[in-house]
Design a protein around this motif. Structure first.
Motif, PDB file in Angstrom:
ATOM      1  N   ARG A 108     -45.820  23.472   3.448  1.00 22.42           N
ATOM      2  CA  ARG A 108     -45.201  24.801   3.384  1.00 22.42           C
ATOM      3  C   ARG A 108     -44.835  25.354   4.754  1.00 22.42           C
ATOM      4  O   ARG A 108     -45.584  25.210   5.712  1.00 22.42           O
ATOM      5  N   MET A 128     -41.302  31.484   1.655  1.00 23.74           N
ATOM      6  CA  MET A 128     -42.117  30.280   1.721  1.00 23.74           C
ATOM      7  C   MET A 128     -41.222  29.140   1.260  1.00 23.74           C
ATOM      8  O   MET A 128     -40.700  29.147   0.141  1.00 23.74           O
ATOM      9  N   ALA A 130     -40.819  24.751   1.150  1.00 25.12           N
ATOM     10  CA  ALA A 130     -41.643  23.545   1.127  1.00 25.12           C
ATOM     11  C   ALA A 130     -40.782  22.358   1.508  1.00 25.12           C
ATOM     12  O   ALA A 130     -39.623  22.261   1.119  1.00 25.12           O
ATOM     13  N   PRO A 138     -43.856  17.570  -2.884  1.00 28.44           N
ATOM     14  CA  PRO A 138     -44.126  18.141  -1.564  1.00 28.44           C
ATOM     15  C   PRO A 138     -44.656  17.084  -0.600  1.00 28.44           C
ATOM     16  O   PRO A 138     -45.359  16.159  -0.998  1.00 28.44           O
TER      17      PRO A 138
END
Length: 159
Positions: A108, A128, A130, A138
Motif C-alpha cells: 500500500r 490509498m 496498492a 497485491p
C-alpha cells in the motif's frame, strides 16, 4: 535532500515541479471541465488528482510503462479515496494539484492530495493505492520504486 526535477524535453509538456516533499501540478480550468452552472464537474477532480499522482511519480523517476516492462510486472490500483470538496472551481481558474506520497506499507501507498486556487482550498483527498501484479494480486512495490520515492516520505514514515 530532495532530488532536482528533470527538465522536460523540448515539446514535452511540463510534469510540474517538486517543492520539498510536495509535487505541484498546475491545472487550468476549461469550458469542457465545467457543468451547466459553470462550476467544475465533481468527477473531474478525480482526473486532476490522478494527473498529480502520475506526474509526481514521473518526476521521481518512476514510469508506469517501465513498471509493466519489468521481469515481474507491476501496476497500481486505487483501493480507497476519501474526498472533501471545500470550494467551487470555475472556468479559467488557475489551480494547483499538490501531492505528497506519505509512506509505503507492504503493497500500500498512502498519498495526500489537495487542489488549491492561490490560498483557497478547493478539494482534498486521502488516497490509498496498492501495487499489484498483472494477476491483480497485491505485491510490494519494486525496490527501485521504493528507493525513488523514499526521499519524499514523511520523516516518521514506515517504509
Amino acid at each position: 535532500m530532495t532530488p532536482a526535477p528533470p527538465t522536460p524535453a523540448p515539446g514535452e509538456p511540463s510534469a510540474g515541479w517538486i517543492e520539498g516533499r510536495e509535487h505541484v501540478l498546475p491545472v487550468r480550468i476549461y469550458y469542457e471541465d465545467t457543468d451547466f452552472t459553470g462550476v467544475v464537474y465533481h468527477g473531474n477532480y478525480l482526473r486532476y488528482f490522478e494527473r498529480g499522482r502520475s506526474d509526481f511519480l514521473r518526476l521521481a523517476g518512476v514510469r508506469h510503462a517501465e513498471l509493466l516492462d519489468q521481469e515481474t510486472p507491476s501496476a497500481f490500483t486505487i483501493v480507497r479515496m476519501e474526498l472533501d470538496f471545500k470550494a467551487p472551481a470555475r472556468i479559467d481558474d488557475a489551480l494547483q494539484v499538490r501531492t505528497t506520497y506519505d509512506r509505503v506499507k507492504g503493497p500500500r501507498l498512502f498519498i495526500s492530495q489537495r487542489i488549491v486556487r492561490g490560498e483557497t482550498l478547493i478539494a482534498q483527498a486521502a488516497v490509498m493505492a496498492a501495487c499489484i501484479g498483472l494477476d491483480g494480486r497485491p505485491r510490494k512495490p519494486p525496490p527501485g520504486m521504493a528507493a525513488a520515492l523514499s526521499p519524499f516520505f514523511a520523516p516518521d514514515a514506515d517504509v
